[in-house]
Design a protein around this motif. Structure first.
Motif, PDB file in Angstrom:
ATOM      1  N   GLN A  74      30.971  49.055  54.069  1.00  0.00           N
ATOM      2  CA  GLN A  74      31.360  48.088  53.035  1.00  0.00           C
ATOM      3  C   GLN A  74      32.285  48.737  52.010  1.00  0.00           C
ATOM      4  O   GLN A  74      33.291  48.143  51.584  1.00  0.00           O
ATOM      5  CB  GLN A  74      30.111  47.531  52.361  1.00  0.00           C
ATOM      6  N   THR A  75      31.964  49.971  51.621  1.00  0.00           N
ATOM      7  CA  THR A  75      32.803  50.688  50.662  1.00  0.00           C
ATOM      8  C   THR A  75      34.200  50.927  51.233  1.00  0.00           C
ATOM      9  O   THR A  75      35.215  50.758  50.541  1.00  0.00           O
ATOM     10  CB  THR A  75      32.151  52.028  50.274  1.00  0.00           C
ATOM     11  N   ALA A  76      34.251  51.315  52.512  1.00  0.00           N
ATOM     12  CA  ALA A  76      35.541  51.574  53.160  1.00  0.00           C
ATOM     13  C   ALA A  76      36.382  50.302  53.229  1.00  0.00           C
ATOM     14  O   ALA A  76      37.598  50.322  52.972  1.00  0.00           O
ATOM     15  CB  ALA A  76      35.316  52.131  54.562  1.00  0.00           C
ATOM     16  N   MET A  77      35.753  49.175  53.578  1.00  0.00           N
ATOM     17  CA  MET A  77      36.496  47.917  53.652  1.00  0.00           C
ATOM     18  C   MET A  77      37.017  47.503  52.273  1.00  0.00           C
ATOM     19  O   MET A  77      38.153  47.019  52.142  1.00  0.00           O
ATOM     20  CB  MET A  77      35.609  46.818  54.238  1.00  0.00           C
ATOM     21  N   LYS A  78      36.191  47.699  51.238  1.00  0.00           N
ATOM     22  CA  LYS A  78      36.647  47.378  49.890  1.00  0.00           C
ATOM     23  C   LYS A  78      37.851  48.235  49.510  1.00  0.00           C
ATOM     24  O   LYS A  78      38.819  47.754  48.896  1.00  0.00           O
ATOM     25  CB  LYS A  78      35.513  47.581  48.891  1.00  0.00           C
ATOM     26  N   LEU A  98      40.030  49.576  51.568  1.00  0.00           N
ATOM     27  CA  LEU A  98      41.197  49.126  52.333  1.00  0.00           C
ATOM     28  C   LEU A  98      41.796  47.862  51.735  1.00  0.00           C
ATOM     29  O   LEU A  98      43.017  47.709  51.662  1.00  0.00           O
ATOM     30  CB  LEU A  98      40.787  48.875  53.790  1.00  0.00           C
ATOM     31  N   LEU A  99      40.937  46.940  51.326  1.00  0.00           N
ATOM     32  CA  LEU A  99      41.434  45.684  50.768  1.00  0.00           C
ATOM     33  C   LEU A  99      42.192  45.897  49.453  1.00  0.00           C
ATOM     34  O   LEU A  99      43.101  45.132  49.120  1.00  0.00           O
ATOM     35  CB  LEU A  99      40.269  44.714  50.555  1.00  0.00           C
ATOM     36  N   ARG A 100      41.818  46.937  48.719  1.00  0.00           N
ATOM     37  CA  ARG A 100      42.508  47.213  47.447  1.00  0.00           C
ATOM     38  C   ARG A 100      43.936  47.669  47.682  1.00  0.00           C
ATOM     39  O   ARG A 100      44.809  47.497  46.820  1.00  0.00           O
ATOM     40  CB  ARG A 100      41.757  48.271  46.649  1.00  0.00           C
ATOM     41  N   VAL A 101      44.205  48.304  48.838  1.00  0.00           N
ATOM     42  CA  VAL A 101      45.545  48.834  49.118  1.00  0.00           C
ATOM     43  C   VAL A 101      46.096  48.217  50.399  1.00  0.00           C
ATOM     44  O   VAL A 101      46.789  48.863  51.162  1.00  0.00           O
ATOM     45  CB  VAL A 101      45.520  50.373  49.231  1.00  0.00           C
ATOM     46  N   LEU A 102      45.771  46.937  50.647  1.00  0.00           N
ATOM     47  CA  LEU A 102      46.225  46.267  51.870  1.00  0.00           C
ATOM     48  C   LEU A 102      47.746  46.300  51.943  1.00  0.00           C
ATOM     49  O   LEU A 102      48.427  45.800  51.039  1.00  0.00           O
ATOM     50  CB  LEU A 102      45.731  44.812  51.872  1.00  0.00           C
ATOM     51  N   PRO A 103      48.320  46.886  52.995  1.00  0.00           N
ATOM     52  CA  PRO A 103      49.793  46.990  53.060  1.00  0.00           C
ATOM     53  C   PRO A 103      50.446  45.626  53.263  1.00  0.00           C
ATOM     54  O   PRO A 103      49.894  44.756  53.923  1.00  0.00           O
ATOM     55  CB  PRO A 103      50.016  47.906  54.276  1.00  0.00           C
ATOM     56  N   ASP A 104      51.640  45.455  52.672  1.00  0.00           N
ATOM     57  CA  ASP A 104      52.360  44.181  52.773  1.00  0.00           C
ATOM     58  C   ASP A 104      53.288  44.205  53.985  1.00  0.00           C
ATOM     59  O   ASP A 104      54.500  44.047  53.880  1.00  0.00           O
ATOM     60  CB  ASP A 104      53.142  43.915  51.481  1.00  0.00           C
ATOM     61  N   LEU A 105      52.696  44.417  55.170  1.00  0.00           N
ATOM     62  CA  LEU A 105      53.484  44.480  56.395  1.00  0.00           C
ATOM     63  C   LEU A 105      53.714  43.081  56.952  1.00  0.00           C
ATOM     64  O   LEU A 105      52.863  42.193  56.815  1.00  0.00           O
ATOM     65  CB  LEU A 105      52.757  45.317  57.454  1.00  0.00           C
ATOM     66  N   ASN A 106      54.826  42.922  57.646  1.00  0.00           N
ATOM     67  CA  ASN A 106      55.096  41.676  58.356  1.00  0.00           C
ATOM     68  C   ASN A 106      54.429  41.773  59.732  1.00  0.00           C
ATOM     69  O   ASN A 106      55.072  42.049  60.743  1.00  0.00           O
ATOM     70  CB  ASN A 106      56.605  41.464  58.491  1.00  0.00           C
TER      71      ASN A 106
END
Length: 693
Positions: free
Chosen positions: A655-659, A661-669
């Motif tokens: 859960q900590t890892a997913m949180k 990742l979501l904080r720095v979700l890349p803006d990829l196409n």
């Protein structure tokens, strides 16, 4: 009543220590054996391994042979049974079965739908033929409706019944052309078979139902009889529970596989999904099938037919041949024809995967045979050391190496109806149902041996698969659980009988319950050495109040800080010191028997720390629990127990890892990248730089 009460007391005494260790795998019901997973988690891991293997093995290719990716399990499950990859899956399975079980290259193997009974029907309808002069059949079971056969019911008489019906309804058939054995699963001597004029031996009376096997002397007699006239004599053997469980010397096994025709369903020895059979035929048997179809005695249903017209335009009048039938030819490693009707490519792929897994886990079929023989001996040795259970087959070397039959020897129970009730109740306890006493007390099921039912008419109360896929420890565990379950079931049935006569028992009289093992007159001190409350309180610090409330609700005490050496009342006392950290602090706090037990997460304990009643690690790993009192981090030694509690820390970490990742979700196409990957227009090394983030 006195006798029932005394017997109940005896069974209570026999089970006073509670249930024995359960089996690793409770499925002893002569079913798919190559799964052999320990539990649901192991089963799901195995399914994942299968999916990964399938996707690695069967790939999609474009018209130039370029890899387009895998066929998924879902795709294989929905796909047609013709063409690629179905043809490759079928061929791989047949090759693996042939190689693993040691079939000779000269013998071809037919495959079809319908399980073992279809395999028997296919083999007998192609090998037996009353039209030519001279064929005489020996069947290794008592004649149907004879006194020796009646007790076996319809199922065990069905083989012989089908043979006699074929003979009686055929124009040139004669029931006198069939001779039956006096006892189940026996082979006469070569001289006796020859004297009877036998040309076709049918072996269907061993292993699966009656838990018998052929002795090495019997097999040698059969091989000798075949060798005296190999061009005109044939043996057709049911190998349902025989493959991987041949307790004979390797030369005898090799000769048996070479000279005998065998049939078997997939779901027993091979361990695949049910509903399919294979039948292996020697070269002379293949010739006999061709000859019989030139002068057939009966029509054979299309889905069971092994011969195919050479000229597809002339299915009625054209010449027929096994050369185009549903056979695997090991010499050329190809299928000479297709399987009739739709088979499941997924089921066939699972069969291949299971056999490869067994080979990796256990070894060759020769090793499997040896393990099966050792398991049989393990049962013989265990039975010799007690007197409640006896072998259903009296002669030791006739006892099955794949299936065992066990009978209860209890002189105290002479009423057949009461005996049957006890056996039925014992199977409830062995499985997942459990037992309820007349006073309402419930005994949780052992889940140590599901569906261990004996066939009607066999001399036994329990039947179980004990082949080489099983570890010897699991065989012993099964026997001990059967013995325990019988006594517990006997207690319940006797209590029912006594209740009908007006005698009842309080719930506490029943053994096997979860009794407290601690000394209720003693004070126990437990150290909690890491944080157990992660949410913050009003003071901004981690708050253990929920844990404290739970402990106190259960009758314990919760103290912030360490034990001060004062006397404590009887019960469990928890001391909360999450700030202990250094080796010096821990040595001072817990290396002098200050605490009986410890609960910890990340704190690394010195070897000299003493917790004589044990330790609990919050999480999966125990490397930090270095105390010598339980043998260090791997628990190898010491007298105290060490327990871990997997899953909770793993979930928190995930859960900590997913949180994060979501904080720095890349803006990829990602949509554009996906389309390029699907079109084969994306190379990570070349094109990833085009998508900075």
């Amino acid at each position: 009543m006195t006798n029932f009460t005394a017997q109940r007391t005896t069974s209570l005494e026999a089970t006073k220590n509670g249930p024995p260790a359960r089996t690793v795998n409770p499925f002893f019901d002569v079913g798919p054996i190559t799964d052999v997973v320990k539990d649901e988690v192991d089963g799901r891991v195995n399914r994942y391994d299968f999916d990964r293997w399938l996707e690695k093995t069967y790939r999609k290719l474009d018209d130039k042979g370029n890899d387009l990716g895998p066929f998924t399990t879902s795709e294989i499950g929905r796909s047609m049974h013709r063409g690629y990859p179905a043809d490759a899956i079928l061929l791989d399975m047949m090759h693996t079965i042939h190689r693993y079980f040691g079939f000779p290259k000269a013998n071809q193997i037919a495959v079809g739908l319908g399980g073992g009974h279809s395999g028997f029907t296919v083999a007998i309808m192609h090998l037996m033929n009353p039209n030519p002069e001279g064929q005489k059949v020996f069947v290794d079971t008592p004649a149907p409706e004879s006194e020796a056969a009646k007790a076996g019911g319809f199922f065990r008489q069905s083989w012989g019944t089908q043979i006699l019906e074929l003979q009686s309804f055929a124009a040139n058939g004669n029931e006198d052309k069939v001779i039956f054995a006096g006892d189940e699963g026996t082979i006469p001597t070569a001289d006796e078979l020859e004297a009877m004029g036998i040309t076709l031996f049918v072996g269907v009376g061993h292993e699966t139902t009656g838990a018998t096997t052929y002795t090495e002397d019997e097999v040698n007699s059969l091989l000798e009889w075949l060798d005296r006239d190999p061009a005109n004599r044939h043996a057709m053997i049911d190998a349902t529970s025989m493959l991987g469980a041949m307790p004979w010397s390797q030369p005898v096994v090799d000769a048996f596989m070479e000279k005998c025709c065998i049939f078997t369903p997939f779901q027993k020895a091979i361990g695949g999904v049910s509903g399919y059979f294979l039948a292996s035929f020697t070269p002379v048997a293949m010739q006999l099938i061709d000859d019989n179809q030139k002068n057939p005695a009966w029509a054979i249903a299309r889905q069971l037919k092994l011969v195919v017209p050479k000229d597809a335009k002339k299915p009625l009048t054209g010449e027929k041949t096994v050369g185009l039938g549903p056979f695997y030819d090991p010499a050329s490693n190809k299928m000479t024809g297709g399987v009739i009707n739709t088979f499941s490519s997924l089921a066939f792929a699972e069969t291949t995967f299971c056999l490869l897994r067994v080979e990796k886990m256990i070894g060759s079929v020769a090793v499997m045979n040896q393990r099966s023989a050792k398991n049989r001996q393990q049962i013989n040795d265990w039975l010799a050391g007690q007197d409640l259970l006896t072998a259903g087959v009296s002669t030791a070397d006739k006892r099955g190496a794949a299936v065992t039959l066990l009978a209860i020897n209890d002189d105290g129970i002479t009423d057949p109806e009461i005996h049957a009730r006890i056996i039925a109740r014992s199977k409830q306890l062995l499985g997942y149902e459990g037992l309820t006493h007349p006073n309402g007390e419930y005994e949780t099921a052992l889940d140590a041996g599901r569906y261990v039912n004996a066939f009607p008419g066999t001399p036994g109360d329990y039947r179980a698969w004990i082949g080489g896929i099983r570890e010897p420890e699991d065989i012993v565990a099964l026997l001990e659980n059967i013995s325990y379950a019988y006594h517990r079931a006997k207690i319940v049935v006797l209590e029912e009988e006594l209740a009908a006569l007006g005698t009842t028992f309080e719930a506490s009289a029943s053994a096997g319950a979860n009794d407290r093992k601690d000394d209720q007159n003693r004070a126990y001190r437990i150290l909690i050495a890491d944080l157990v409350g992660l949410k913050f309180g009003a003071d901004g610090e981690p708050d253990p109040s929920d844990v404290k409330a739970h402990i106190e609700e259960q009758g314990g005490t919760f103290t912030m800080g360490g034990w001060d050496g004062s006397d404590l009342s009887a019960g469990q006392h928890f001391f909360y010191q999450p700030d202990l950290s250094t080796n010096e602090e821990l040595t001072e706090a817990c290396c002098g028997n200050q605490y009986d037990a410890v609960i910890a997460a990340a704190t690394f304990f010195p070897e000299t720390a003493t917790f004589p009643e044990g330790g609990v690690r919050i999480g999966a790993g125990t490397g930090n629990m270095a105390c010598a009192c339980w043998g260090g981090g791997d628990g190898a030694g010491g007298g105290a127990p060490l327990m871990n509690t997997p899953s909770f820390n793993s979930r928190a970490t995930a859960q900590t890892a997913m949180k994060a990742l979501l904080r720095v979700l890349p803006d990829l196409n990602v949509e554009e990248m996906h389309d390029r990957v699907v079109k084969g227009d994306f190379d990570t090394g070349k094109h990833l730089r085009d998508y900075p983030t």
